[in-house]
Design an enzyme around this catalytic site. Structure first.
Site, PDB file in Angstrom:
ATOM      1  N   ARG A  85      11.489  -7.636   3.275  1.00 40.49           N
ATOM      2  CA  ARG A  85      11.350  -6.423   3.008  1.00 40.49           C
ATOM      3  C   ARG A  85      12.657  -5.710   3.679  1.00 40.49           C
ATOM      4  O   ARG A  85      12.838  -6.095   4.959  1.00 40.49           O
ATOM      5  CB  ARG A  85      10.005  -5.764   3.782  1.00 40.49           C
ATOM      6  CG  ARG A  85       9.695  -4.395   3.782  1.00 40.49           C
ATOM      7  CD  ARG A  85       8.379  -4.115   3.572  1.00 40.49           C
ATOM      8  NE  ARG A  85       7.871  -4.156   5.125  1.00 40.49           N
ATOM      9  CZ  ARG A  85       6.551  -3.863   5.315  1.00 40.49           C
ATOM     10  NH1 ARG A  85       5.902  -3.470   4.222  1.00 40.49           N
ATOM     11  NH2 ARG A  85       6.043  -3.917   6.301  1.00 40.49           N
TER      12      ARG A  85
ATOM     13  N   LYS B 193       1.081  -1.524  -0.078  1.00 42.18           N
ATOM     14  CA  LYS B 193       0.110  -0.158  -0.078  1.00 42.18           C
ATOM     15  C   LYS B 193       0.939   1.308  -0.022  1.00 42.18           C
ATOM     16  O   LYS B 193       0.548   2.182  -0.633  1.00 42.18           O
ATOM     17  CB  LYS B 193      -0.766  -0.187   0.916  1.00 42.18           C
ATOM     18  CG  LYS B 193      -0.502   0.246   2.428  1.00 42.18           C
ATOM     19  CD  LYS B 193      -1.479   0.166   3.789  1.00 42.18           C
ATOM     20  CE  LYS B 193      -1.113  -0.024   4.832  1.00 42.18           C
ATOM     21  NZ  LYS B 193      -0.094   1.052   5.429  1.00 42.18           N
TER      22      LYS B 193
ATOM     23  N   ARG C 178      12.884  -3.559   9.196  1.00 35.11           N
ATOM     24  CA  ARG C 178      12.025  -2.761  10.070  1.00 35.11           C
ATOM     25  C   ARG C 178      11.882  -3.309  11.343  1.00 35.11           C
ATOM     26  O   ARG C 178      11.852  -4.597  11.411  1.00 35.11           O
ATOM     27  CB  ARG C 178      10.592  -2.455   9.373  1.00 35.11           C
ATOM     28  CG  ARG C 178      10.291  -1.304   8.913  1.00 35.11           C
ATOM     29  CD  ARG C 178       9.386  -1.013   8.069  1.00 35.11           C
ATOM     30  NE  ARG C 178       8.067  -1.304   8.935  1.00 35.11           N
ATOM     31  CZ  ARG C 178       6.771  -0.858   8.283  1.00 35.11           C
ATOM     32  NH1 ARG C 178       6.860  -0.468   7.255  1.00 35.11           N
ATOM     33  NH2 ARG C 178       5.666  -1.273   9.124  1.00 35.11           N
TER      34      ARG C 178
ATOM     35  N   ARG D 279       0.113  -7.859  13.794  1.00 38.09           N
ATOM     36  CA  ARG D 279      -0.133  -6.677  12.947  1.00 38.09           C
ATOM     37  C   ARG D 279      -1.199  -7.396  11.904  1.00 38.09           C
ATOM     38  O   ARG D 279      -2.084  -6.511  11.577  1.00 38.09           O
ATOM     39  CB  ARG D 279       1.145  -6.043  11.835  1.00 38.09           C
ATOM     40  CG  ARG D 279       1.825  -5.212  12.980  1.00 38.09           C
ATOM     41  CD  ARG D 279       3.327  -5.138  12.510  1.00 38.09           C
ATOM     42  NE  ARG D 279       3.473  -4.314  11.013  1.00 38.09           N
ATOM     43  CZ  ARG D 279       4.359  -4.604  10.330  1.00 38.09           C
ATOM     44  NH1 ARG D 279       5.395  -5.474  10.737  1.00 38.09           N
ATOM     45  NH2 ARG D 279       4.502  -3.842   9.404  1.00 38.09           N
TER      46      ARG D 279
ATOM     47  N   ARG E 124      -7.921   2.598  10.753  1.00 43.35           N
ATOM     48  CA  ARG E 124      -7.657   1.403  10.992  1.00 43.35           C
ATOM     49  C   ARG E 124      -8.654   0.495  11.957  1.00 43.35           C
ATOM     50  O   ARG E 124      -8.588  -0.501  11.964  1.00 43.35           O
ATOM     51  CB  ARG E 124      -6.356   1.053  11.598  1.00 43.35           C
ATOM     52  CG  ARG E 124      -5.079   1.278  10.258  1.00 43.35           C
ATOM     53  CD  ARG E 124      -3.891   0.660  10.597  1.00 43.35           C
ATOM     54  NE  ARG E 124      -3.011   1.076   9.800  1.00 43.35           N
ATOM     55  CZ  ARG E 124      -1.681   0.685   9.661  1.00 43.35           C
ATOM     56  NH1 ARG E 124      -1.251  -0.024  10.704  1.00 43.35           N
ATOM     57  NH2 ARG E 124      -0.870   0.923   8.649  1.00 43.35           N
TER      58      ARG E 124
HETATM   59  P1  AMP Z   1       2.427   1.040   8.857  1.00 45.38           P
HETATM   60  O1  AMP Z   1       3.679   1.693   8.232  1.00 45.38           O
HETATM   61  O2  AMP Z   1       1.196   1.515   8.054  1.00 45.38           O
HETATM   62  O3  AMP Z   1       2.653  -0.461   8.526  1.00 45.38           O
HETATM   63  O4  AMP Z   1       2.422   1.184  10.359  1.00 45.38           O
HETATM   64  C1  AMP Z   1       3.201   0.993  11.028  1.00 45.38           C
HETATM   65  C2  AMP Z   1       2.963   1.124  12.721  1.00 45.38           C
HETATM   66  O5  AMP Z   1       2.277   2.480  12.955  1.00 45.38           O
HETATM   67  C3  AMP Z   1       1.492   0.142  12.831  1.00 45.38           C
HETATM   68  O6  AMP Z   1       1.837  -1.403  13.115  1.00 45.38           O
HETATM   69  C4  AMP Z   1       1.042   0.772  14.103  1.00 45.38           C
HETATM   70  O7  AMP Z   1       1.836   0.275  15.397  1.00 45.38           O
HETATM   71  C5  AMP Z   1       1.207   2.237  13.708  1.00 45.38           C
HETATM   72  N1  AMP Z   1       0.080   2.841  12.976  1.00 45.38           N
HETATM   73  C6  AMP Z   1       0.221   3.345  11.893  1.00 45.38           C
HETATM   74  N2  AMP Z   1      -1.027   3.988  11.408  1.00 45.38           N
HETATM   75  C7  AMP Z   1      -1.807   3.712  12.629  1.00 45.38           C
HETATM   76  C8  AMP Z   1      -3.045   3.828  12.736  1.00 45.38           C
HETATM   77  N3  AMP Z   1      -4.328   4.379  11.751  1.00 45.38           N
HETATM   78  N4  AMP Z   1      -3.710   3.559  14.014  1.00 45.38           N
HETATM   79  C9  AMP Z   1      -3.008   2.985  15.063  1.00 45.38           C
HETATM   80  N5  AMP Z   1      -1.848   2.580  14.812  1.00 45.38           N
HETATM   81  C10 AMP Z   1      -1.197   2.925  13.532  1.00 45.38           C
END
Ligand code: AMP
Length: 229
Positions: free
Chosen positions: A123, A14, A156, A167, A89
């Site tokens: 990744r 995404k 990461r 996740r 989310r």
């Molecule tokens: P991502 O890069 O989108 O995978 O986000 C990495 C991490 O950031 C997630 O696993 C959450 O811990 C936090 N995070 C990102 N967006 C949100 C959201 N909308 N609500 C809660 N936690 C978030």
């Protein structure tokens, strides 16, 4: 003006798709995860509060997320629109979002979990410029070294097997159900995330959104530091 939200399980690409769409149409790519990672890297007060949640693969509490999204969208640098990546989310965030913002469409990238796991495990991220790699499709020319800046490629912090499991479970249990809610509002565009390379998925997204070939992918997104100052 185009205002999109992009959703999908971790590993669905995404972030990559949001970036391609944004560069192609002069939109601002707003990644909530990137903003949080910037705070963690720069050891801000918010960064220390969210780090544990992120490393464990859990969702950050809604108040902190809403605050960040509100702050970011109030920086009106998105004259042509935005692609919001990683928000909402869960049900509470969706309610907050629908009450406060108008959007044109929600792009939902669909990917079976086993493929998502394989992709996440392959990744890598440049520790210096933040560029993303994927050891299946987007390998660096020299192993473990960034093609762009020569930085070291790292995994990461939240790509450990336990965090990946958490996740994906968070996505399945909290994010997936809101797709139905958004479907009722006829906002959802579901796109198959399994084809490779990413251009194929991007072409499908643009086709489904009724966007022509239009844009160029040449311009680079602004580094996060420039908007967080
Ligand atoms: P991502 O890069 O989108 O995978 O986000 C990495 C991490 O950031 C997630 O696993 C959450 O811990 C936090 N995070 C990102 N967006 C949100 C959201 N909308 N609500 C809660 N936690 C978030």
């Amino acid at each position: 003006m185009h205002k999109y939200v992009i959703m999908g399980p971790q590993g669905s690409g995404k972030g990559t798709q949001a970036g391609m769409l944004a560069r192609g149409f002069g939109l601002v790519h707003i990644s909530v995860g990137d903003i949080f990672r910037w705070h963690v890297q720069n050891r801000t007060k918010l960064g220390t509060r969210v780090q544990r949640y992120m490393n464990e693969g859990r969702l950050v509490p809604d108040e902190m997320v809403a605050e960040i999204v509100k702050w970011r969208l109030e920086i009106h640098d998105w004259r042509h629109g935005f692609v919001l990546d990683g928000f909402p989310r869960n049900a509470a965030q969706t309610e907050f979002f629908l009450e406060n913002y108008d959007i044109d469409a929600v792009i939902a990238i669909e990917l079976p979990e086993p493929i998502a796991i394989e992709r996440i495990q392959s990744r890598r991220l440049c520790s210096s410029c933040g560029l993303d790699y994927n050891l299946i499709q987007l390998r660096p020319h020299v192993p473990s070294i960034c093609d762009n800046c020569g930085g070291r490629l790292v995994t990461r912090a939240d790509d450990t097997p336990e965090a990946i499991r958490t996740r994906l479970a968070e996505y399945r249990e909290k994010t997936q159900p809101i797709l139905d809610l958004l479907s009722e509002k006829e906002l959802i565009v579901r796109v198959d995330g399994t084809p490779t390379p990413p251009d194929v998925v991007q072409a499908e997204i643009r086709r489904r959104l009724g966007l022509g070939k239009a844009g160029t992918d040449a311009s680079e997104p602004k580094p996060l530091a420039e908007v967080t100052r």
